[in-house]
Scaffold this motif. Structure first.
Motif, PDB file in Angstrom:
ATOM      1  N   TYR A 147      18.131  -3.695   7.605  1.00  0.00           N
ATOM      2  CA  TYR A 147      17.937  -2.709   6.570  1.00  0.00           C
ATOM      3  C   TYR A 147      17.904  -3.303   5.413  1.00  0.00           C
ATOM      4  O   TYR A 147      18.934  -3.272   4.911  1.00  0.00           O
ATOM      5  CB  TYR A 147      18.861  -1.483   7.186  1.00  0.00           C
ATOM      6  N   ASN A 148      17.041  -3.658   4.745  1.00  0.00           N
ATOM      7  CA  ASN A 148      16.920  -4.437   3.393  1.00  0.00           C
ATOM      8  C   ASN A 148      16.197  -3.604   2.328  1.00  0.00           C
ATOM      9  O   ASN A 148      15.614  -2.540   2.580  1.00  0.00           O
ATOM     10  CB  ASN A 148      16.188  -5.661   3.413  1.00  0.00           C
ATOM     11  N   GLU A 149      16.702  -3.652   1.041  1.00  0.00           N
ATOM     12  CA  GLU A 149      15.885  -3.093   0.006  1.00  0.00           C
ATOM     13  C   GLU A 149      14.694  -3.824  -0.604  1.00  0.00           C
ATOM     14  O   GLU A 149      14.634  -4.972  -0.365  1.00  0.00           O
ATOM     15  CB  GLU A 149      16.725  -3.239  -1.263  1.00  0.00           C
ATOM     16  N   ILE A 150      13.504  -3.115  -0.641  1.00  0.00           N
ATOM     17  CA  ILE A 150      12.251  -3.381  -0.705  1.00  0.00           C
ATOM     18  C   ILE A 150      11.802  -2.579  -1.911  1.00  0.00           C
ATOM     19  O   ILE A 150      12.277  -1.524  -2.156  1.00  0.00           O
ATOM     20  CB  ILE A 150      11.184  -3.448   0.404  1.00  0.00           C
ATOM     21  N   THR A 151      10.937  -3.250  -2.521  1.00  0.00           N
ATOM     22  CA  THR A 151      10.044  -2.737  -3.721  1.00  0.00           C
ATOM     23  C   THR A 151       8.654  -2.317  -3.245  1.00  0.00           C
ATOM     24  O   THR A 151       7.871  -3.179  -2.790  1.00  0.00           O
ATOM     25  CB  THR A 151       9.961  -3.512  -4.839  1.00  0.00           C
ATOM     26  N   VAL A 152       7.997  -0.986  -3.240  1.00  0.00           N
ATOM     27  CA  VAL A 152       6.848  -0.390  -3.105  1.00  0.00           C
ATOM     28  C   VAL A 152       6.234  -0.491  -4.467  1.00  0.00           C
ATOM     29  O   VAL A 152       6.744   0.325  -5.229  1.00  0.00           O
ATOM     30  CB  VAL A 152       6.972   0.815  -2.379  1.00  0.00           C
ATOM     31  N   LEU A 153       5.090  -1.249  -4.352  1.00  0.00           N
ATOM     32  CA  LEU A 153       4.260  -1.249  -5.352  1.00  0.00           C
ATOM     33  C   LEU A 153       2.905  -0.371  -4.944  1.00  0.00           C
ATOM     34  O   LEU A 153       2.073  -0.946  -3.933  1.00  0.00           O
ATOM     35  CB  LEU A 153       3.765  -2.974  -5.609  1.00  0.00           C
ATOM     36  N   MET A 154       2.740   0.555  -5.700  1.00  0.00           N
ATOM     37  CA  MET A 154       1.613   1.493  -5.613  1.00  0.00           C
ATOM     38  C   MET A 154       0.346   0.753  -6.227  1.00  0.00           C
ATOM     39  O   MET A 154       0.344  -0.086  -7.012  1.00  0.00           O
ATOM     40  CB  MET A 154       1.808   2.996  -6.194  1.00  0.00           C
ATOM     41  N   SER A 155      -0.688   1.339  -5.849  1.00  0.00           N
ATOM     42  CA  SER A 155      -2.005   0.906  -6.172  1.00  0.00           C
ATOM     43  C   SER A 155      -2.332   1.004  -7.730  1.00  0.00           C
ATOM     44  O   SER A 155      -2.862   0.616  -8.588  1.00  0.00           O
ATOM     45  CB  SER A 155      -3.340   1.392  -5.371  1.00  0.00           C
ATOM     46  N   ASP A 156      -1.582   2.120  -8.369  1.00  0.00           N
ATOM     47  CA  ASP A 156      -1.954   2.269  -9.780  1.00  0.00           C
ATOM     48  C   ASP A 156      -0.748   1.417 -10.396  1.00  0.00           C
ATOM     49  O   ASP A 156      -0.727   1.651 -11.911  1.00  0.00           O
ATOM     50  CB  ASP A 156      -1.541   4.038  -9.891  1.00  0.00           C
ATOM     51  N   GLY A 157       0.333   0.877  -9.798  1.00  0.00           N
ATOM     52  CA  GLY A 157       1.039  -0.073 -10.866  1.00  0.00           C
ATOM     53  C   GLY A 157       2.376   0.544 -10.632  1.00  0.00           C
ATOM     54  O   GLY A 157       3.454  -0.241 -11.139  1.00  0.00           O
TER      55      GLY A 157
ATOM     56  N   GLU B 258      -1.981   0.144  -0.739  1.00  0.00           N
ATOM     57  CA  GLU B 258      -3.499   0.363  -1.270  1.00  0.00           C
ATOM     58  C   GLU B 258      -3.930   1.768  -1.173  1.00  0.00           C
ATOM     59  O   GLU B 258      -4.903   2.126  -2.045  1.00  0.00           O
ATOM     60  CB  GLU B 258      -4.387  -0.280   0.075  1.00  0.00           C
ATOM     61  N   VAL B 259      -2.954   2.547  -0.573  1.00  0.00           N
ATOM     62  CA  VAL B 259      -3.521   4.118  -0.889  1.00  0.00           C
ATOM     63  C   VAL B 259      -2.367   4.942  -1.160  1.00  0.00           C
ATOM     64  O   VAL B 259      -0.989   4.544  -0.759  1.00  0.00           O
ATOM     65  CB  VAL B 259      -4.160   4.475   0.702  1.00  0.00           C
TER      66      VAL B 259
ATOM     67  N   LYS C  99      -2.520   9.113  -5.765  1.00  0.00           N
ATOM     68  CA  LYS C  99      -3.582   9.304  -6.807  1.00  0.00           C
ATOM     69  C   LYS C  99      -4.893   8.956  -6.536  1.00  0.00           C
ATOM     70  O   LYS C  99      -5.886   9.246  -7.158  1.00  0.00           O
ATOM     71  CB  LYS C  99      -2.922   8.427  -7.934  1.00  0.00           C
ATOM     72  N   ASN C 100      -4.957   7.888  -5.184  1.00  0.00           N
ATOM     73  CA  ASN C 100      -6.188   7.513  -5.128  1.00  0.00           C
ATOM     74  C   ASN C 100      -6.942   8.069  -3.721  1.00  0.00           C
ATOM     75  O   ASN C 100      -7.877   7.532  -3.426  1.00  0.00           O
ATOM     76  CB  ASN C 100      -6.451   6.162  -5.133  1.00  0.00           C
ATOM     77  N   HIS C 101      -6.033   8.793  -2.941  1.00  0.00           N
ATOM     78  CA  HIS C 101      -6.522   9.277  -1.854  1.00  0.00           C
ATOM     79  C   HIS C 101      -7.225  10.733  -1.782  1.00  0.00           C
ATOM     80  O   HIS C 101      -6.957  11.468  -2.496  1.00  0.00           O
ATOM     81  CB  HIS C 101      -5.320   9.579  -0.679  1.00  0.00           C
ATOM     82  N   PRO C 102      -8.510  10.615  -1.222  1.00  0.00           N
ATOM     83  CA  PRO C 102      -9.098  11.720  -1.281  1.00  0.00           C
ATOM     84  C   PRO C 102      -8.483  13.296  -0.953  1.00  0.00           C
ATOM     85  O   PRO C 102      -8.827  14.053  -1.595  1.00  0.00           O
ATOM     86  CB  PRO C 102     -10.437  11.791  -0.305  1.00  0.00           C
ATOM     87  N   PHE C 103      -7.657  12.931   0.034  1.00  0.00           N
ATOM     88  CA  PHE C 103      -6.829  14.407   0.542  1.00  0.00           C
ATOM     89  C   PHE C 103      -6.081  14.829  -0.430  1.00  0.00           C
ATOM     90  O   PHE C 103      -5.919  16.099  -0.628  1.00  0.00           O
ATOM     91  CB  PHE C 103      -6.099  13.779   1.794  1.00  0.00           C
ATOM     92  N   TYR C 104      -5.377  14.121  -1.442  1.00  0.00           N
ATOM     93  CA  TYR C 104      -4.564  14.676  -2.326  1.00  0.00           C
ATOM     94  C   TYR C 104      -5.087  14.879  -3.618  1.00  0.00           C
ATOM     95  O   TYR C 104      -4.772  15.761  -4.517  1.00  0.00           O
ATOM     96  CB  TYR C 104      -3.385  13.489  -2.835  1.00  0.00           C
ATOM     97  N   ASN C 105      -6.405  14.367  -3.884  1.00  0.00           N
ATOM     98  CA  ASN C 105      -6.887  14.466  -5.371  1.00  0.00           C
ATOM     99  C   ASN C 105      -8.133  15.532  -5.246  1.00  0.00           C
ATOM    100  O   ASN C 105      -9.141  15.203  -6.200  1.00  0.00           O
ATOM    101  CB  ASN C 105      -7.177  13.334  -5.987  1.00  0.00           C
TER     102      ASN C 105
END
Length: 70
Positions: free
Chosen positions: A9-19, A38-39, A42-48
């Protein structure tokens, strides 16, 4: 808990498509500790609210498969 049967169980960084970067903990195995998404909301059709556009495109594709010229 039993030893040796649970994933690390490690610490990771999640990098979203918008930076945007989010630090979290996960059992996900990454090479450099960074997961590139990749999704996101901010860029998924369901949310925007572009879901209607996606449905229309799906209907057009389905129509072209059935009745379109080959």
């Amino acid at each position: 808990m039993k030893k040796g049967i649970h994933p690390e169980y490690n610490e990771i960084t999640v990098l979203m498509s918008d930076g945007t970067e989010i630090k979290t903990r996960s059992t996900m195995q990454t090479k450099d500790g960074v997961y590139k998404s990749e999704v996101d909301s901010k860029n998924h059709p369901f949310y925007n609210k572009d879901q209607k556009l996606q449905k229309k495109a799906d209907r057009i594709d389905r129509f072209n498969k059935r009745y379109g010229k080959k």
